[in-house]
Write a protein that holds these residues in place. Structure first.
Motif, PDB file in Angstrom:
ATOM      1  N   ASP A  17      43.249  41.979  30.100  1.00  7.76           N
ATOM      2  CA  ASP A  17      43.227  41.463  29.210  1.00  7.76           C
ATOM      3  C   ASP A  17      42.212  41.385  27.617  1.00  7.76           C
ATOM      4  O   ASP A  17      41.524  41.023  26.986  1.00  7.76           O
ATOM      5  CB  ASP A  17      43.048  39.864  28.874  1.00  7.76           C
ATOM      6  CG  ASP A  17      42.335  39.480  29.607  1.00  7.76           C
ATOM      7  OD1 ASP A  17      40.898  40.134  29.855  1.00  7.76           O
ATOM      8  OD2 ASP A  17      41.835  37.821  30.192  1.00  7.76           O
ATOM      9  N   ILE A  18      41.332  42.505  28.158  1.00  7.36           N
ATOM     10  CA  ILE A  18      40.533  43.109  27.091  1.00  7.36           C
ATOM     11  C   ILE A  18      41.884  43.671  25.873  1.00  7.36           C
ATOM     12  O   ILE A  18      42.438  44.434  25.786  1.00  7.36           O
ATOM     13  CB  ILE A  18      39.897  44.303  27.574  1.00  7.36           C
ATOM     14  CG1 ILE A  18      38.888  44.151  28.423  1.00  7.36           C
ATOM     15  CG2 ILE A  18      38.413  45.392  26.064  1.00  7.36           C
ATOM     16  CD1 ILE A  18      39.038  45.055  29.351  1.00  7.36           C
TER      17      ILE A  18
ATOM     18  N   VAL B  43      35.759  49.699  30.950  1.00 11.95           N
ATOM     19  CA  VAL B  43      36.457  48.664  31.663  1.00 11.95           C
ATOM     20  C   VAL B  43      35.101  48.056  32.150  1.00 11.95           C
ATOM     21  O   VAL B  43      34.712  47.015  32.466  1.00 11.95           O
ATOM     22  CB  VAL B  43      37.583  48.481  32.167  1.00 11.95           C
ATOM     23  CG1 VAL B  43      37.932  46.880  33.020  1.00 11.95           C
ATOM     24  CG2 VAL B  43      38.851  48.385  31.323  1.00 11.95           C
ATOM     25  N   SER B  44      34.712  49.330  33.451  1.00  9.71           N
ATOM     26  CA  SER B  44      33.263  48.711  34.344  1.00  9.71           C
ATOM     27  C   SER B  44      32.263  48.286  33.443  1.00  9.71           C
ATOM     28  O   SER B  44      31.642  47.826  33.984  1.00  9.71           O
ATOM     29  CB  SER B  44      33.108  49.718  35.163  1.00  9.71           C
ATOM     30  OG  SER B  44      32.883  50.709  34.951  1.00  9.71           O
ATOM     31  N   TYR B  45      32.341  49.388  32.618  1.00 11.03           N
ATOM     32  CA  TYR B  45      30.754  48.577  31.251  1.00 11.03           C
ATOM     33  C   TYR B  45      31.039  47.251  30.719  1.00 11.03           C
ATOM     34  O   TYR B  45      30.131  47.365  29.324  1.00 11.03           O
ATOM     35  CB  TYR B  45      30.594  49.831  30.421  1.00 11.03           C
ATOM     36  CG  TYR B  45      29.898  50.957  30.736  1.00 11.03           C
ATOM     37  CD1 TYR B  45      28.404  50.162  31.484  1.00 11.03           C
ATOM     38  CD2 TYR B  45      30.372  52.164  31.948  1.00 11.03           C
ATOM     39  CE1 TYR B  45      27.622  51.019  32.023  1.00 11.03           C
ATOM     40  CE2 TYR B  45      28.855  53.232  32.181  1.00 11.03           C
ATOM     41  CZ  TYR B  45      28.313  52.654  32.323  1.00 11.03           C
ATOM     42  OH  TYR B  45      27.681  53.595  33.927  1.00 11.03           O
ATOM     43  N   ARG B  46      32.199  46.504  30.957  1.00 11.51           N
ATOM     44  CA  ARG B  46      32.683  44.994  30.561  1.00 11.51           C
ATOM     45  C   ARG B  46      32.805  45.247  28.383  1.00 11.51           C
ATOM     46  O   ARG B  46      31.939  44.739  27.968  1.00 11.51           O
ATOM     47  CB  ARG B  46      31.219  43.840  31.059  1.00 11.51           C
ATOM     48  CG  ARG B  46      31.599  43.723  31.970  1.00 11.51           C
ATOM     49  CD  ARG B  46      32.804  43.297  32.366  1.00 11.51           C
ATOM     50  NE  ARG B  46      33.025  42.482  33.650  1.00 11.51           N
ATOM     51  CZ  ARG B  46      33.084  42.424  34.457  1.00 11.51           C
ATOM     52  NH1 ARG B  46      34.339  43.481  34.407  1.00 11.51           N
ATOM     53  NH2 ARG B  46      33.511  41.612  35.824  1.00 11.51           N
ATOM     54  N   CYS B  47      33.386  45.997  28.231  1.00  6.50           N
ATOM     55  CA  CYS B  47      33.184  46.639  27.108  1.00  6.50           C
ATOM     56  C   CYS B  47      34.238  45.024  26.392  1.00  6.50           C
ATOM     57  O   CYS B  47      35.412  44.584  27.347  1.00  6.50           O
ATOM     58  CB  CYS B  47      33.342  47.434  26.107  1.00  6.50           C
ATOM     59  SG  CYS B  47      32.850  48.916  26.661  1.00  6.50           S
TER      60      CYS B  47
ATOM     61  N   VAL C  68      30.160  51.931  23.422  1.00  8.94           N
ATOM     62  CA  VAL C  68      30.413  52.669  24.296  1.00  8.94           C
ATOM     63  C   VAL C  68      31.021  53.413  24.284  1.00  8.94           C
ATOM     64  O   VAL C  68      32.003  53.128  24.051  1.00  8.94           O
ATOM     65  CB  VAL C  68      30.395  51.649  25.612  1.00  8.94           C
ATOM     66  CG1 VAL C  68      30.067  52.804  27.531  1.00  8.94           C
ATOM     67  CG2 VAL C  68      28.854  50.907  25.700  1.00  8.94           C
TER      68      VAL C  68
END
Lengths: 340, 340
Positions: free
Chosen positions: A143-144, A118-122, A100
């Motif tokens: 914590d990504i 972050v909002s695309y949940r990578c 992404v």
């Protein structure tokens, strides 16, 4: 598309019905999981094709509660980033991970680019040349896992960077060998690598009892040209100058040539990156080569390891990739200097 | 993150619990929908921040069964595409749409790039400089709306393109006014715009009873340099040449200068795009300017209209954006020619 699915996208359930198998079996086939004969797999794929079913990556990720996406933040106007991007696509080619992309530019700052990933949940994020601090990154990503390319980062983040310091020392060796005593760095403060390069530059010159001269430019042709103009107008031109990158170096060269100077006779110029432009205009640029492929491969592999939650405690959190000085046509003996 | 949500991402339900309101109310606040007091909104936002809740775009899209994402396929090595990208981000800034980027490059073909956008369930797709036919696109995207930038497409697709033909005619006017009779086009067959440009070039010269000369190069410096080498070696140099784009034009200029020719005295060269490089090296390039901002705005607006399923029957499916000839320093009276 059959009459049944008209007006909506076909689902795995529709494929199952069409193929005369259970939805669970369709899922097995699309996940390439064990539990179906080759014959059944073929039948399911044909049915999917017939009714126009496309695997919905998002639905799949959401169901698995585990992201298979790697986010990348890159700069739209840096050719170096486009090469890294190409190499990362090569590195994950054929693997079951998605990329992404989130660009940063003059109209979109890095925090915005990062928040979007972050909002695309990578499940993992790779940053090219980040200017953000560890704290700023942490506040956005939580914590990504993050892998930084071309900029060292504090724990817990992974990073891979070129050994800029080694490259700068080779540049100074080369220029001093040619007889230069008046050497400047056109730096790009705040940019990834700027601190390391300045530190290496200053220490290499001090080791030789020479005075390091550091100017503020930036990583663009305009920045290089602006600095060259100032130096020429104030009659302060050194005999050799190292640009923050190839673009900056060419900005200096372009301004000097238009001002009637000869390169390298009146000024030796060295770039950094060995980008495509380095052999494209005027004279072939002496520059420091970065190993884009190795930088990209480390970042991609580390991102995948982090996605898989592989234990990396015994591994290095960051690595330096070797750089190499490429001597071409923009460096020479200084006009008034003598080869020692 | 509170103890309750440790180990998993907090959801809207967690926010509701933390704020002491219903999940429906949390949803109202995050959708900015009517039905909650400013005080409640504030409380919900604070609770979300406290437990580290991030709006999950993917979950939201999936629930709404309507994609708010616009996919973009762009080329990693075309500066023109990076400018378009920046302008599209500017155009949708502040609106509730996401952009999903899918690069094409030497290691990733356009069909792969497009399929990836489909699998991410983009609700509309913008293609920069597509080389695919309407049929090839249709086979991949099904009924997803597509907007093509810099390449006309057949119905049902929308497109926006520069008026290349107008620009080419102005170039020929300019060169003929200078006295050129031996004018060539260095085209990039298969590239977006190539057919239109060749057609305009041929007709403009035939209108003047001149012989159009069309060579195959490509849209890179290497392609331009290769052609220049062939023409010089075979002693076939025209007096003026129009590059497919600025990069191609600079490739021609660079090769000629290194071969000892003088630009524009020995050869007039015209670019296309008015990209950043056009004023950056050697001499400032005479070129045809494209209006990147208008191209990008049309594409973004049309994509949003298609996402909203707005009836566009009374609107044009495609538009041409004006181009402009910018005369700089790479065109002059031909060496042996006379101003008429």
């Amino acid at each position: 598309m059959t009459g049944k699915t008209r007006g909506r996208r076909p689902t795995m359930r529709d494929v199952a019905e069409e193929a005369g198998v259970s939805p669970a079996l369709v899922s097995i086939v699309f996940r390439d999981a064990p539990g179906a004969s080759e014959q059944t797999r073929e039948r399911v794929r044909k049915a999917a094709k017939k009714i126009g079913y496309v695997l919905d990556e998002r639905a799949r990720l959401l169901r698995s509660h585990k992201s298979l996406d790697i986010g990348i933040s890159f700069h739209t106007s840096q050719p170096f980033h486009h090469h890294l991007l190409d190499e990362i696509y090569s590195a994950i080619n054929g693997l079951d991970y998605g990329l992404v992309l989130s660009p940063k530019s003059t109209v979109r700052d890095e925090k915005t680019a990062l928040s979007s990933l972050v909002s695309y949940r990578c499940g993992a994020i790779i940053l090219f040349g980040t200017r953000l601090s560890k704290e700023e990154i942490n506040e956005i990503v939580g914590d990504i896992p993050v892998i930084s390319v071309a900029q060292e980062l504090d724990a817990p983040y992974d990073w891979v960077s070129s050994d800029d310091s080694f490259g700068i020392h080779r540049v100074i060796d080369h220029l001093v060998d040619l007889g230069h005593e008046n050497i400047a760095l056109a730096n790009s403060p705040g940019d990834a690598g700027a601190t390391t390069r300045e530190h290496a530059f200053v220490s290499a010159l001090k080791d030789r009892d020479m005075t390091p001269i550091v100017y503020s430019a930036d990583g663009s042709e305009e920045g290089g040209a602006r600095l060259a103009k100032e130096l020429i107008n104030s009659d302060n031109l050194p005999t050799a100058i190292l640009g923050f990158n190839d673009r900056c170096a060419f900005g200096i060269i372009d301004y000097c040539i238009r001002a009637g100077l000869s390169i390298p006779r009146d000024l030796s110029v060295v770039g950094f990156d060995n980008s495509e432009v380095s052999q494209r205009f005027y004279v072939n640029l002496t520059t420091v080569a970065q190993d884009t492929k190795r930088l990209a491969r480390f970042a991609a592999e580390r991102a995948i390891q982090r996605l898989k939650s592989i234990n990396l405690e015994s591994q290095e959190r960051g690595i330096l990739v070797p750089t190499e000085l490429i001597v071409r046509e923009t460096t020479a003996v200084p006009r008034s200097g003598n080869r020692p």
